[in-house]
Design a protein around this motif. Structure first.
Motif, mmCIF file in Angstrom:
data_model
loop_
_atom_site.group_PDB
_atom_site.id
_atom_site.type_symbol
_atom_site.label_atom_id
_atom_site.label_comp_id
_atom_site.label_asym_id
_atom_site.label_seq_id
_atom_site.Cartn_x
_atom_site.Cartn_y
_atom_site.Cartn_z
ATOM 1 N N ARG A 297 -8.642 2.247 11.099
ATOM 2 C CA ARG A 297 -7.692 1.350 11.559
ATOM 3 C C ARG A 297 -7.738 0.229 10.437
ATOM 4 N N LYS A 298 -8.959 -0.250 9.943
ATOM 5 C CA LYS A 298 -9.064 -1.082 9.112
ATOM 6 C C LYS A 298 -8.064 -0.813 7.631
ATOM 7 N N ASN A 299 -8.150 0.470 7.071
ATOM 8 C CA ASN A 299 -7.403 0.910 6.084
ATOM 9 C C ASN A 299 -5.909 0.964 6.220
ATOM 10 N N VAL A 300 -5.491 1.435 7.540
ATOM 11 C CA VAL A 300 -3.967 1.598 8.060
ATOM 12 C C VAL A 300 -3.749 0.259 7.908
ATOM 13 N N LYS A 301 -4.437 -0.673 8.536
ATOM 14 C CA LYS A 301 -3.764 -2.141 8.454
ATOM 15 C C LYS A 301 -3.593 -2.734 7.085
ATOM 16 N N ARG A 302 -4.329 -2.687 6.240
ATOM 17 C CA ARG A 302 -4.564 -2.994 4.920
ATOM 18 C C ARG A 302 -3.135 -2.528 4.102
ATOM 19 N N ILE A 303 -2.883 -1.217 4.289
ATOM 20 C CA ILE A 303 -1.638 -0.723 3.708
ATOM 21 C C ILE A 303 -0.427 -1.279 4.398
ATOM 22 N N LEU A 304 -0.378 -1.389 5.650
ATOM 23 C CA LEU A 304 0.711 -2.058 6.467
ATOM 24 C C LEU A 304 0.783 -3.373 5.966
ATOM 25 N N GLU A 305 -0.163 -4.241 5.759
ATOM 26 C CA GLU A 305 -0.192 -5.582 5.388
ATOM 27 C C GLU A 305 0.672 -5.553 3.948
ATOM 28 N N VAL A 306 0.315 -4.713 3.159
ATOM 29 C CA VAL A 306 1.103 -4.787 1.773
ATOM 30 C C VAL A 306 2.330 -4.230 1.981
ATOM 31 N N ILE A 307 2.670 -3.494 2.803
ATOM 32 C CA ILE A 307 4.198 -2.743 2.765
ATOM 33 C C ILE A 307 5.076 -4.108 3.528
ATOM 34 N N VAL A 308 4.627 -4.485 4.542
ATOM 35 C CA VAL A 308 4.989 -5.965 5.146
ATOM 36 C C VAL A 308 5.218 -7.102 4.052
ATOM 37 N N GLY A 309 4.256 -7.212 3.275
ATOM 38 C CA GLY A 309 4.564 -8.337 2.268
ATOM 39 C C GLY A 309 5.520 -8.097 1.358
ATOM 40 N N LEU A 310 5.495 -6.803 1.046
ATOM 41 C CA LEU A 310 6.769 -6.203 -0.098
ATOM 42 C C LEU A 310 8.112 -6.635 0.715
ATOM 43 N N LEU A 311 8.159 -6.070 1.711
ATOM 44 C CA LEU A 311 9.493 -6.398 2.667
ATOM 45 C C LEU A 311 10.117 -7.826 2.718
ATOM 46 N N LYS A 312 8.664 -8.646 3.068
ATOM 47 C CA LYS A 312 9.349 -10.073 3.252
ATOM 48 C C LYS A 312 9.506 -10.762 1.885
ATOM 49 N N ASP A 313 9.272 -10.187 0.935
ATOM 50 C CA ASP A 313 9.408 -10.819 -0.573
ATOM 51 C C ASP A 313 10.766 -10.335 -0.813
#
Length: 87
Positions: A68-84
Protein backbone atom coordinates in the motif's frame (compact mmCIF):
# COMPACT_ATOMS: atom_id res chain seq x y z
CA UNK A 1 -16.56 8.34 -39.93
CA UNK A 2 -13.85 10.28 -41.72
CA UNK A 3 -10.83 7.98 -42.11
CA UNK A 4 -8.74 10.60 -43.90
CA UNK A 5 -7.81 12.26 -40.63
CA UNK A 6 -6.08 9.05 -39.45
CA UNK A 7 -3.74 8.67 -42.44
CA UNK A 8 -0.71 10.31 -40.90
CA UNK A 9 0.63 11.05 -37.49
CA UNK A 10 0.59 14.61 -36.30
CA UNK A 11 3.89 16.38 -35.93
CA UNK A 12 4.80 17.74 -32.51
CA UNK A 13 4.01 21.33 -33.49
CA UNK A 14 0.53 20.22 -34.60
CA UNK A 15 -0.14 18.17 -31.47
CA UNK A 16 1.11 20.71 -28.95
CA UNK A 17 0.84 24.45 -29.16
CA UNK A 18 4.45 25.46 -28.35
CA UNK A 19 3.59 28.57 -26.30
CA UNK A 20 1.35 26.48 -24.04
CA UNK A 21 3.74 23.59 -23.37
CA UNK A 22 7.32 24.09 -22.23
CA UNK A 23 7.48 20.49 -21.04
CA UNK A 24 5.61 17.19 -21.26
CA UNK A 25 5.40 14.38 -18.72
CA UNK A 26 5.58 10.70 -19.49
CA UNK A 27 4.88 7.60 -17.43
CA UNK A 28 6.32 4.21 -18.34
CA UNK A 29 5.58 1.09 -16.33
CA UNK A 30 6.28 -2.62 -16.45
CA UNK A 31 3.64 -3.12 -13.77
CA UNK A 32 6.24 -3.39 -11.04
CA UNK A 33 8.73 -0.69 -12.05
CA UNK A 34 7.50 2.86 -12.64
CA UNK A 35 9.42 5.59 -14.44
CA UNK A 36 8.35 9.21 -14.56
CA UNK A 37 9.81 11.28 -17.37
CA UNK A 38 9.98 15.01 -18.00
CA UNK A 39 10.74 16.15 -21.54
CA UNK A 40 11.55 19.84 -21.83
CA UNK A 41 13.44 22.11 -24.16
CA UNK A 42 16.43 21.70 -21.85
CA UNK A 43 16.51 17.89 -21.95
CA UNK A 44 14.90 14.65 -20.85
CA UNK A 45 14.87 13.72 -17.18
CA UNK A 46 13.79 10.43 -15.59
CA UNK A 47 13.43 8.94 -12.13
CA UNK A 48 15.86 6.24 -11.06
CA UNK A 49 15.14 2.54 -11.53
CA UNK A 50 14.47 1.55 -7.93
CA UNK A 51 12.80 4.69 -6.65
CA UNK A 52 9.26 3.67 -7.65
CA UNK A 53 8.69 -0.07 -7.46
CA UNK A 54 5.80 -2.31 -6.45
CA UNK A 55 7.11 -5.72 -5.50
CA UNK A 56 4.72 -8.53 -6.37
CA UNK A 57 6.64 -11.39 -4.76
CA UNK A 58 4.93 -13.65 -2.24
CA UNK A 59 6.99 -12.17 0.60
CA UNK A 60 6.01 -8.63 -0.35
CA UNK A 61 2.35 -9.53 -0.69
CA UNK A 62 2.33 -11.02 2.82
CA UNK A 63 2.80 -7.50 4.19
CA UNK A 64 -0.05 -5.45 2.66
CA UNK A 65 1.14 -2.27 4.40
CA UNK A 66 4.37 -2.21 2.38
CA UNK A 67 2.50 -2.73 -0.88
CA UNK A 68 0.00 0.00 0.00
CA UNK A 69 2.83 2.38 0.85
CA UNK A 70 4.49 1.82 -2.53
CA UNK A 71 1.20 2.16 -4.45
CA UNK A 72 0.44 5.36 -2.52
CA UNK A 73 3.84 6.86 -3.44
CA UNK A 74 3.26 6.15 -7.13
CA UNK A 75 -0.27 7.54 -7.09
CA UNK A 76 0.95 10.68 -5.31
CA UNK A 77 3.41 11.30 -8.15
CA UNK A 78 0.71 10.73 -10.80
CA UNK A 79 -1.72 13.08 -9.02
CA UNK A 80 1.04 15.69 -8.76
CA UNK A 81 1.75 15.48 -12.48
CA UNK A 82 -1.94 15.79 -13.32
CA UNK A 83 -2.37 18.78 -11.01
CA UNK A 84 0.65 20.47 -12.56
CA UNK A 85 -0.74 20.12 -16.10
CA UNK A 86 -4.19 21.37 -15.13
CA UNK A 87 -4.89 24.65 -16.83
Amino acid sequence: MNLDMHRRKRKADEAFDPPDYDYVYGIVSTGTDWYFILHSTEGIYSTSRTEYRISLTEDALEDPNESRKNVKRILEVIVGLLKDRRI
